[in-house]
Design an enzyme around this catalytic site. Structure first.
Site, mmCIF file in Angstrom:
data_model
loop_
_atom_site.group_PDB
_atom_site.id
_atom_site.type_symbol
_atom_site.label_atom_id
_atom_site.label_comp_id
_atom_site.label_asym_id
_atom_site.label_seq_id
_atom_site.Cartn_x
_atom_site.Cartn_y
_atom_site.Cartn_z
ATOM 1 N N GLU A 191 0.803 -1.221 0.000
ATOM 2 C CA GLU A 191 0.000 0.000 0.000
ATOM 3 C C GLU A 191 0.838 1.274 0.000
ATOM 4 O O GLU A 191 0.843 2.030 0.981
ATOM 5 C CB GLU A 191 -0.978 -0.032 1.172
ATOM 6 C CG GLU A 191 -1.953 -1.172 0.973
ATOM 7 C CD GLU A 191 -3.079 -1.212 1.982
ATOM 8 O OE1 GLU A 191 -2.813 -1.025 3.173
ATOM 9 O OE2 GLU A 191 -4.227 -1.452 1.570
ATOM 10 N N GLU A 214 -4.329 -10.337 -0.015
ATOM 11 C CA GLU A 214 -5.152 -10.248 1.194
ATOM 12 C C GLU A 214 -6.586 -10.527 0.769
ATOM 13 O O GLU A 214 -7.041 -10.008 -0.242
ATOM 14 C CB GLU A 214 -5.086 -8.851 1.824
ATOM 15 C CG GLU A 214 -3.729 -8.521 2.377
ATOM 16 C CD GLU A 214 -3.630 -7.096 2.943
ATOM 17 O OE1 GLU A 214 -4.649 -6.530 3.374
ATOM 18 O OE2 GLU A 214 -2.522 -6.560 2.915
HETATM 19 C C1 GAL Z 1 -5.154 -3.795 3.997
HETATM 20 C C2 GAL Z 1 -3.747 -3.623 4.494
HETATM 21 C C3 GAL Z 1 -3.474 -4.387 5.742
HETATM 22 C C4 GAL Z 1 -4.585 -4.176 6.717
HETATM 23 C C5 GAL Z 1 -5.873 -4.577 6.112
HETATM 24 C C6 GAL Z 1 -7.058 -4.325 6.994
HETATM 25 O O1 GAL Z 1 -5.510 -2.760 3.189
HETATM 26 O O2 GAL Z 1 -2.826 -4.004 3.519
HETATM 27 O O3 GAL Z 1 -2.265 -3.982 6.257
HETATM 28 O O4 GAL Z 1 -4.648 -2.839 7.039
HETATM 29 O O5 GAL Z 1 -6.102 -3.789 4.975
HETATM 30 O O6 GAL Z 1 -6.993 -4.957 8.188
#
Ligand code: GAL
Length: 961
Positions: free
Chosen positions: A404, A480
């Site tokens: 990010e 993620e």
């Molecule tokens: C993503 C980020 C993570 C965490 C997650 C939400 O955008 O990469 O580090 O913040 O969201 O828990």
């Protein structure tokens, strides 16, 4: 200290691989002198002098995160920087931790030595014996200093001044606690003239054979031997080895190699492993693999960023036990122990650089470091340090540039730098969806529909059309997905089905493995986990830091238990006649010889038949249907369930013989029972009515007793205490109402008795109670009519809902609330268990017969919320005396020692206290859970939409006895 410098580190040695040599090392971990100042201007002068008197300082363990030891406080933010965005400057209020250690050096260090810091958050100046060695940058990156000239046998004085904030804080905006300190090991390494400086293992695999070459950076000539393979070779020369066992996460074969010079020996663990992409499919050792992954941060509830080795070991075993095969080290290189263990236990690792600049997004990405040439050396150096330290780990299959950071040319420069060192792994970065300089198309929290389109290669074009063909040629991962915050995550199965269907989809990494709770105690000593805002932070992101599959103490949450089922490497399907079984081997490499298949049949009375199936041979990525032994079909009867479990046939490094890997079931817990006719008359006495054993209050129409069991209910409920996923993305307030339920006042619905009549029809006598439920201020309502009948011992309640027209969005549930005396504290049920189950979760809940205390039904989510629903066809709630049994055609139930309003109000677990009653809710329907705490909400199939209700939604029957 030059805190605004963009230098990638001052005075540090060039980055290199981490290895241990026979020359020896000395740990400087231990108790150091420590003093905290609120700002640099307040920090004492002259501390680097050998004679400086630190007698009035306190002490601190090294490694440590100093706020966890009573100095200052932890602070949590996700995206937002907790200081003004004014790069490269940081506020004057900048905690400074001064550390001093006086030590004697082991003799073997005196011919030359290196001082290594594995991690200092955020930046430090380092002095040895009065001389400045330099300055560290990159909290989770190694800094090494040559101390050959300075080190002496006794009385060395090491001084480390650590600043919490520096220019490099702008590069370290990961979603986690801000926790300064020397939080990883400090070590002296012997490194005399001629010692090995660096090693680089290249070990490829193809079709059963290996290619090996090892680069050795050393002034002394070296030899290399791998006894197990009969290999003796020299640095830099490439050896073909006709027969090797490849390294994979399924079978992590490591060969022990020794590199020898006249000065020293270095032991290496070598895995032969090749990563490639063919037709947009990710291959390891020539076969398509799926990442069944998690994002892993480093956190400990008492120690902060310091995670003891035994904790890492046990959590990696726990991952393996839950069918997880991949780790993204979000969002920085991990402590080296993790990689050693990943090599040994078998995990595919995405090793991520220590980089995130997300907070610039709140300022329209103005002055984002990844797009500013002034920051390029610092960023490229971070990547080089990452690759150099970790390049010899077979477990690492992907380098990630960071997380990010928006977009910018410096990212491409980092990718180039990584490739220039190591072209054997793929390069990953999620934040630039055009993917022009990476080897994977990666996204986070993409919806099921979008992932499907990507699987089918019908996704939208890239923003820059010239790079579209490149991106279309890449494999896809979700770096993620399925946000494991609070109750949930819902909808995991749908993603897994896509991953298994489309070769382009290489799987995903759940966000995230671990909750980052910090252990706290109430005044009376009750333990709980603190989260953002509990430590006096003025800027924070609440409980968004509590979003893991395991608690901060590594206790599995229900999401992990469900994930294990979703990720199971063996699919077991049983024919409805119990005569055949279909086994799908989802491993890429392993056959099923390491497993045995146990079967068992149970009904309400318990298990009555069991055995072990004859071995069924199924090659990797294949499927076989086999005939089951006749005795299994012979054991079939009403209300019986057959379970086949794949278990480890022998001990492994991560679980013992008998460990359950996968399971499948057939059968049902439904028992055929006689219909209840209304043979019992409706009797009136004072202000009560009765129908068989059921007694009702004539003024409210509510049930008040069943025989001698006092009960109050039912009342319609459309509400649940919002889960983190119901709340959506803003976690500073407890109820953000993304679901619209608070706006509709579903939590405030009240009832008015509109009719209480006796009926007499084809089904016999009955008492019909109609209640109108509605929320304050609105005229929309739901009329609930319940017709109660009894055959003298059992009672049936036929429930009919008639909603008025303009309900909106969704309802949390169609449920009936009952309150009983708190003595009713045990439940037993036939249905799914033992764990919780909501419409889009509970994959791990299996059919069977279960019992529990009411207390044990609760899931202690760090911020309390709806939890603990079980799915049942029959439920008995009992205490010391006689209980009540409720039956139905499939319903969910929750039973709690506190009320829903108490659950709504609680901010931390100790806020929930039993109040003397047992609160039972029977749900005919529920809204799904989804993962809207970050990502897509509830999938359409799991919506409880009041405008789309069917007859089956509106009518149901419960029995009471
Ligand atoms: C993503 C980020 C993570 C965490 C997650 C939400 O955008 O990469 O580090 O913040 O969201 O828990």
């Amino acid at each position: 200290m030059d805190l605004s410098s963009l230098d990638p580190g001052v005075g540090t040695l060039p980055p290199r691989a981490r290895f241990s040599s026979s020359l020896g090392e000395q740990s400087l971990n231990g108790t150091w002198r420590f003093r905290l100042s609120a700002r640099l201007a307040d920090a004492p002068a002259g501390i680097e002098a050998e004679g400086y008197d630190d007698a009035d300082w306190g002490t601190i363990p090294v490694p440590s995160s100093w706020p966890m030891h009573g100095h200052g406080a932890p602070a949590y933010t996700n995206v937002q920087y907790p200081f003004p965005v004014d790069p490269p400057y940081v506020p004057d209020e900048n905690p400074i931790g001064d550390h001093r250690l006086v030590f004697d050096a082991e003799a073997f260090l005196l011919d030359g030595a290196v001082l290594r810091f594995d991690g200092i958050d955020n930046t430090a100046d380092v002095w040895l014996n009065g001389e400045l060695l330099g300055s560290t940058r990159g909290s989770r990156l190694v800094s090494e200093f040559d101390v050959s000239r300075l080190l002496r046998a006794t009385g060395n004085v090491l001084v480390v001044r650590v600043a919490q904030w520096s220019a490099s804080s702008y590069l370290e905006d990961q979603d986690m606690w801000w926790l300064p300190g020397i939080f990883r090991d400090v070590t002296l390494l012997a490194k005399p003239q001629g010692a090995i400086n660096d090693l680089f293992v290249h070990a490829d695999y193809a079709d059963g054979s290996g290619t090996l070459s090892i680069d050795v950076d050393s002034a002394s000539p070296a030899t290399i031997s791998i006894p197990e393979l009969g290999v003796e070779t020299a640095p830099g020369s490439s050896v073909e080895i006709p027969e090797v066992v490849g390294w994979t996460a399924e079978e992590p074969k490591l060969y022990r190699a020794t590199v020898r010079t006249e000065l020293e020996t270095v032991e290496l663990a070598i895995g032969f492993r090749t990563v490639s992409v063919v037709d947009s499919t990710l291959l390891i050792n020539g076969r398509p693999i799926l990442f069944k992954g998690v994002n892993r941060h480093e956190h400990h509830p008492d120690l902060g960023r310091v995670v003891p080795r035994e904790v890492v070991e046990s959590e990696l075993r726990l991952m393996k036990q839950h069918n997880i095969n991949a780790i993204r080290t979000s969002h920085y290189p991990p402590h080296p122990v993790l990689l050693e263990l990943a090599d040994e236990l078998g995990f595919y690792v995405i090793d991520e650089c220590d980089l995130e600049t997300h907070g610039f997004g709140m300022n329209k990405w103005r002055r984002n470091p990844v797009a500013d040439p002034a920051w390029r050396p610092a960023l490229v150096e971070r990547m080089i340090k990452t690759v150099q330290r970790d390049k010899n780990h077979p477990s690492i299959v992907i380098w990630s540039l960071g997380n990010e950071c928006g977009t910018g040319d410096n990212l491409a420069a980092m990718a180039d730098a990584a490739r220039a060192i190591d072209g054997s792994r793929l390069i990953h970065y999620e934040g630039d969806w055009d993917s022009s300089y990476v080897d994977l198309y990666s996204r986070m929290y993409a919806s099921v529909d979008e992932v499907k389109a990507i699987g089918e290669k019908t996704e939208e074009q890239t923003k820059d059309p010239t790079v579209d063909a490149h991106r279309r040629s890449l494999p896809f991962i979700q770096c993620e997905y399925i946000h494991a915050m609070g109750n949930g995550p819902g909808g995991m199965t749908e993603y897994q089905e896509l991953f298994e269907r489309y070769p382009r989809l290489a799987g995903g990494f759940v966000w995230e493995w671990l909750e980052h709770g910090i252990r706290q105690h109430t005044d009376d000593g009750v333990e709980y986990y603190g989260y953002g805002g509990d430590f006096g932070e003025t800027v924070h992101d609440g409980n968004f830091v509590i979003d893991g599959l395991v608690s901060a103490d590594r206790e599995p949450r229900p999401g992990l238990v469900d994930l294990k089922k979703v990720y199971e490497p063996v699919g077991i399907g049983i024919g409805t006649d119990w005569k055949t079984i279909t086994i799908a081997n989802k491993y890429a490499f392993s056959d099923l010889d390491h497993l045995r298949l146990d079967w068992a049949v149970e009904d309400a009375e318990g298990r009555y038949a069991a055995g072990v199936l004859p071995a069924i041979e199924v090659a990797a990525a294949d499927q076989v249907t086999a005939v089951l032994p006749d005795e299994i079909a012979a054991a079939r009867r009403d209300g019986a369930v057959l379970t086949v479990v794949a278990r480890l046939a022998k001990d492994t490094d991560w679980a013992g013989e008998g460990h359950e890997v996968a399971w499948g079931q057939a059968g049902a817990v439904t028992m055929i029972s006689e219909p209840i006719d209304g043979t019992a008359p409706v009797l009136t006495q004072d202000r009560t009515l009765s129908v068989g054993p059921a007694r009702f209050d004539a003024t409210t129409g509510r049930l008040i007793a069943l025989d001698d069991v006092a009960i109050d209910g039912p009342r319609l409920t459309l509400w649940r205490s919002p889960t983190d996923n119901d709340n959506g993305m803003d976690h500073r307030v407890k109820r953000r109402d993304s679901s619209g339920w608070t706006g509709q006042r579903l939590d405030k619905v009240v009832g008015r008795l509109v009719g209480l009549t006796e009926v007499d029809d084809d089904h016999g006598h009955g008492l019909q109670v109609t209640t109108r439920y509605a929320a304050p201020s609105y005229d929309r309502h739901v009329d609930v009519t319940i017709t109660w009948r009894s055959d003298g011992s059992r009672v049936a309640a036929a429930v009919r809902l008639e909603p008025s027209g303009d309900w909106k969005q969704s309802w949390a549930r169609i449920g009936l609330d009952f309150v009983l005396d708190g003595a009713a504290d045990r439940v037993s049920w036939a249905g799914h268990g033992p764990g919780q189950k909501y419409p889009d979760t509970g994959q791990a809940a299996r059919l069977g017969y279960f019992e529990s205390s009411v207390t044990d039904l609760q899931v202690p989510y760090v911020r309390p919320q709806e939890n603990g629903a079980r799915w049942a066809e029959r439920l008995t709630l009992s205490g010391s005396g006689r209980g009540i049994t409720i039956g139905g055609d499939g319903f969910a139930f929750t039973a709690r020692p506190w009320s829903t309003p108490a659950l709504d109000a609680a901010e931390h677990t100790p806020d929930l206290q039993p109040d003397g009653s047992t609160y039972l809710t029977i749900d005919h329907r529920q809204h799904g859970i989804g993962t809207a705490s970050c990502g897509p909400g509830v999938l359409p199939a799991y919506h409880l939409d009041p405008t789309q209700l069917t007859e089956a939604d509106l009518n149901f029957e419960l029995t009471f006895s």
